[in-house]
Scaffold this motif. Structure first.
Motif, PDB file in Angstrom:
ATOM      1  N   TYR A  30      10.592   3.346   9.938  1.00 54.55           N
ATOM      2  CA  TYR A  30       9.602   4.398   9.702  1.00 54.55           C
ATOM      3  C   TYR A  30       9.967   5.295   8.516  1.00 54.55           C
ATOM      4  CZ  TYR A  30       5.840   7.639  10.748  1.00 54.55           C
ATOM      5  OH  TYR A  30       4.687   8.391  10.649  1.00 54.55           O
ATOM      6  N   GLU A  31      11.237   5.622   8.368  1.00 49.40           N
ATOM      7  CA  GLU A  31      11.621   6.478   7.238  1.00 49.40           C
ATOM      8  C   GLU A  31      11.277   5.812   5.909  1.00 49.40           C
ATOM      9  OE1 GLU A  31      15.540   8.684   5.260  1.00 49.40           O
ATOM     10  OE2 GLU A  31      15.674   7.802   7.259  1.00 49.40           O
ATOM     11  N   ARG A  32      11.667   4.564   5.779  1.00 48.64           N
ATOM     12  CA  ARG A  32      11.355   3.816   4.559  1.00 48.64           C
ATOM     13  C   ARG A  32       9.852   3.735   4.328  1.00 48.64           C
ATOM     14  NH1 ARG A  32      13.059  -2.145   5.248  1.00 48.64           N
ATOM     15  NH2 ARG A  32      11.057  -2.267   6.316  1.00 48.64           N
ATOM     16  N   SER A  33       9.123   3.513   5.391  1.00 53.83           N
ATOM     17  CA  SER A  33       7.672   3.367   5.284  1.00 53.83           C
ATOM     18  C   SER A  33       6.995   4.682   4.917  1.00 53.83           C
ATOM     19  CB  SER A  33       7.105   2.836   6.606  1.00 53.83           C
ATOM     20  OG  SER A  33       7.703   1.604   6.955  1.00 53.83           O
ATOM     21  N   LEU A  34       7.450   5.779   5.519  1.00 54.90           N
ATOM     22  CA  LEU A  34       6.846   7.078   5.243  1.00 54.90           C
ATOM     23  C   LEU A  34       7.096   7.492   3.790  1.00 54.90           C
ATOM     24  CD1 LEU A  34       5.236   9.248   6.740  1.00 54.90           C
ATOM     25  CD2 LEU A  34       7.405  10.391   7.281  1.00 54.90           C
ATOM     26  N   LYS A  35       8.321   7.323   3.330  1.00 60.45           N
ATOM     27  CA  LYS A  35       8.616   7.627   1.931  1.00 60.45           C
ATOM     28  C   LYS A  35       7.812   6.719   1.002  1.00 60.45           C
ATOM     29  CE  LYS A  35      13.334   9.414   2.523  1.00 60.45           C
ATOM     30  NZ  LYS A  35      14.767   9.165   2.252  1.00 60.45           N
ATOM     31  N   GLY A  36       7.719   5.458   1.377  1.00 64.38           N
ATOM     32  CA  GLY A  36       6.956   4.514   0.565  1.00 64.38           C
ATOM     33  C   GLY A  36       5.482   4.855   0.522  1.00 64.38           C
ATOM     34  N   LEU A  37       4.939   5.317   1.631  1.00 62.99           N
ATOM     35  CA  LEU A  37       3.533   5.702   1.671  1.00 62.99           C
ATOM     36  C   LEU A  37       3.254   6.875   0.740  1.00 62.99           C
ATOM     37  CD1 LEU A  37       0.659   5.581   2.822  1.00 62.99           C
ATOM     38  CD2 LEU A  37       1.458   7.018   4.722  1.00 62.99           C
ATOM     39  N   PHE A  38       4.129   7.865   0.751  1.00 63.56           N
ATOM     40  CA  PHE A  38       3.909   9.020  -0.119  1.00 63.56           C
ATOM     41  C   PHE A  38       4.035   8.630  -1.597  1.00 63.56           C
ATOM     42  CE2 PHE A  38       5.595  11.699   3.624  1.00 63.56           C
ATOM     43  CZ  PHE A  38       4.354  11.639   4.233  1.00 63.56           C
ATOM     44  N   GLN A  39       4.932   7.682  -1.889  1.00 63.33           N
ATOM     45  CA  GLN A  39       5.013   7.174  -3.258  1.00 63.33           C
ATOM     46  C   GLN A  39       3.749   6.390  -3.604  1.00 63.33           C
ATOM     47  OE1 GLN A  39       7.455   7.828  -5.626  1.00 63.33           O
ATOM     48  NE2 GLN A  39       5.892   6.901  -6.943  1.00 63.33           N
ATOM     49  N   GLN A  40       3.187   5.726  -2.635  1.00 63.62           N
ATOM     50  CA  GLN A  40       1.951   4.973  -2.847  1.00 63.62           C
ATOM     51  C   GLN A  40       0.811   5.905  -3.252  1.00 63.62           C
ATOM     52  OE1 GLN A  40       1.434   1.611  -0.071  1.00 63.62           O
ATOM     53  NE2 GLN A  40      -0.634   2.390   0.292  1.00 63.62           N
ATOM     54  N   PHE A  41       0.755   7.096  -2.646  1.00 65.49           N
ATOM     55  CA  PHE A  41      -0.224   8.095  -3.061  1.00 65.49           C
ATOM     56  C   PHE A  41       0.017   8.501  -4.518  1.00 65.49           C
ATOM     57  CE2 PHE A  41      -1.001   8.893   1.510  1.00 65.49           C
ATOM     58  CZ  PHE A  41      -2.375   9.031   1.493  1.00 65.49           C
ATOM     59  N   ARG A  42       1.269   8.704  -4.890  1.00 65.97           N
ATOM     60  CA  ARG A  42       1.588   9.078  -6.276  1.00 65.97           C
ATOM     61  C   ARG A  42       1.138   7.984  -7.244  1.00 65.97           C
ATOM     62  NH1 ARG A  42       6.760  10.161  -3.954  1.00 65.97           N
ATOM     63  NH2 ARG A  42       7.068  12.377  -3.517  1.00 65.97           N
ATOM     64  N   ASP A  43       1.460   6.762  -6.882  1.00 69.12           N
ATOM     65  CA  ASP A  43       1.102   5.643  -7.759  1.00 69.12           C
ATOM     66  C   ASP A  43      -0.413   5.512  -7.886  1.00 69.12           C
ATOM     67  OD1 ASP A  43       3.810   5.152  -7.964  1.00 69.12           O
ATOM     68  OD2 ASP A  43       3.806   3.506  -6.508  1.00 69.12           O
TER      69      ASP A  43
END
Length: 236
Positions: free
Chosen positions: A134-147
């Protein structure tokens, strides 16, 4: 006469500069994206969040989009989700695409002054036992918004899971793990923060999954306060 003319000219120039600076400060819209699972899906944001940001920035200066669905794991948003072992289940990020099906027409041609993502989720991941990613996924999701928005200056507010599953270890095996991860991620970045919801789901000695309807106003106020604090802290 010369002194009066000079004074008048200075006053005019001062007013023009003030108007110019004021106009600059008001340029651009503030985008708020609200997403996640059941408590975000049920949140009456049009009554308890949107009016607050409209009062803060002006109705014409804000864009608020809520796109949420109960009973969904973070893999329905995060395109690079994968389990710690094996290949199943698969990421199916249709819900992330759904967000931008709504957002894109609203921001087309707009100058965005700030972007704030408000996330409330984790229930299904806790139930399915995927707290270990979940930690990896949550951080990845927020980066996905940035991208997706092509900007790194996105603010994030996390509505932490309430305490419903903390004493239900057989049904929600990773509940406390995900609660801890949400706080850890929120405290890992100056543009992130989190909101406590433990007191919003109780009533008549019950501890329930869903926030009580009469507490959604309090939730809206808390999310608003955190969002504005991040905008103020990171402006400029």
């Amino acid at each position: 006469m010369k002194t009066r003319t000079t004074t008048l000219l200075i006053c005019v120039l001062t007013l023009m500069c003030s108007a110019f600076v004021s106009g600059q400060e008001e340029e651009g819209k503030h985008l708020f994206i609200l997403s996640g699972q059941v408590n975000m899906a049920l949140f009456d944001y049009e009554s308890f969040f949107t009016p607050l940001v409209e009062e803060e920035f002006g109705k014409d200066n804000v864009i608020v989009v809520r796109s949420a669905l109960g009973g969904q794991a973070i893999r329905r948003w995060y395109k690079d989700w994968k389990p710690l072992t094996g290949n199943e289940p698969k990421a199916q990020p249709a819900l992330f695409r759904a967000i931008f099906n709504e957002v894109n027409p609203l921001i087309k041609g707009q100058d965005l002054k700030t972007v704030t993502v408000i996330w409330m989720g984790g229930e299904t991941d806790a139930e399915e036992g995927f707290g270990n990613v979940y930690e990896r996924s949550l951080k990845g999701l927020f980066q996905q918004f940035r991208d997706q928005l092509k900007r790194e200056d996105i603010n994030v507010v996390i509505g932490r899971l309430n305490d419903f599953g903390s004493d239900k270890k057989k049904e929600y095996v990773d509940w406390d793990m995900i609660r801890d991860i949400q706080v850890k991620v929120a405290e890992s970045d100056d543009r992130y923060d989190w909101v406590d919801t433990d007191d919003l789901n109780d009533g008549r000695d019950e501890n329930v999954l869903k926030i009580r309807p009469h507490n959604y106003q309090t939730l809206g106020e808390r999310l608003f306060e955190k969002a504005i604090a991040l905008i103020e802290k990171n402006k400029g």
